[in-house]
Design an enzyme around this catalytic site. Sequence first.
Site, PDB file in Angstrom:
ATOM      1  CG  PHE A 185      -1.842   1.150   1.355  1.00 48.06           C
ATOM      2  CD1 PHE A 185      -3.019   1.175   0.627  1.00 48.06           C
ATOM      3  CD2 PHE A 185      -1.552   2.214   2.195  1.00 48.06           C
ATOM      4  CE1 PHE A 185      -3.896   2.243   0.727  1.00 48.06           C
ATOM      5  CE2 PHE A 185      -2.417   3.281   2.306  1.00 48.06           C
ATOM      6  CZ  PHE A 185      -3.597   3.300   1.571  1.00 48.06           C
TER       7      PHE A 185
ATOM      8  CG  ASN B  17      -3.920   3.675   6.964  1.00 49.86           C
ATOM      9  OD1 ASN B  17      -5.142   3.645   6.877  1.00 49.86           O
ATOM     10  ND2 ASN B  17      -3.151   4.056   5.957  1.00 49.86           N
ATOM     11  N   PRO B  18      -5.731   0.619   8.867  1.00 46.02           N
ATOM     12  CG  PRO B  18      -7.737   0.123   9.966  1.00 46.02           C
ATOM     13  CD  PRO B  18      -6.659   1.177   9.855  1.00 46.02           C
TER      14      PRO B  18
END
Length: 281
Positions: A88, A184-185
């Site tokens: 990510f 920060n899922p």
Amino acid sequence: MNLLLAEVAQATQRLAAAGVPSPRNDAEELAAFVHGVKRGELHSVKDADFDARYWEVVARREAREPLQHITGRAFFRYLELQVGPGVFVPRPETESVVGWAIDAVRAMDVVEPLIVDLCTGSGAIALALAQEVPRSRVHAVELSEEALQWTRKNMEGSRVDLRQGDALTAFPDLDGQVDLVISNPPYIPLTEWEYVAPEARDYDPELALFSGEDGLDLIRGLERAAHRLLRPGGVVVIEHADTQGGQVPWIFTEERGWADAADHPDLNNRPRFATARKALP
């Protein structure tokens, strides 16, 4: 105007027409990357040194390939991180989440604060905390082996304790001792897939994006994980979508052992992250 600056102006128009959110910034970043200079030095590139590869990378960005995948780097607070397929790409919005966490840790009466970053991805959050809170003890966990290839590169030589595993069951050896849990899922609802920007939808790993019908499945699990890890009075910080403002604090209820649950805005004044404190006995 030299040749490169003229080409950057043309590239800006092409990227804008393709729907790229920050066309001027990206056109300049790509030019600096190809020519091996800083953005502020683009005017110094001589016409004879113009590299035609510039138009190759502009075409890739025009097709909505992430800027960070093309350059292989992402900037986050004071860090330059290596990123690419499988991990990510950290977003600017998360910088305000980390800023709040740093202030919270510094306000604690703890000599060596213990911090856990769940779903660390590129390692951006954990590394920023380790850098900006020098006496902290930072631990981070990531499930994806693909992402970990990048995390390990970024954390090489750092003092962050990196482990591979499930964020919901990680660090049982730290239960009841942690001062701050941050994450920060994934939080995008599965129903929103078609509305996600191409840079994220087509390039970021799905594991880092989607979490159930309402996007809150993993956050519900992280609530229990954070409560297990934190000491009484410890703090949890969870990023969420701006459309989920008001929903996440309700997961951290008094009945489940929390106090002071609240939402906080990002720099654009949109609800971006929730915090809560583990209730004292």
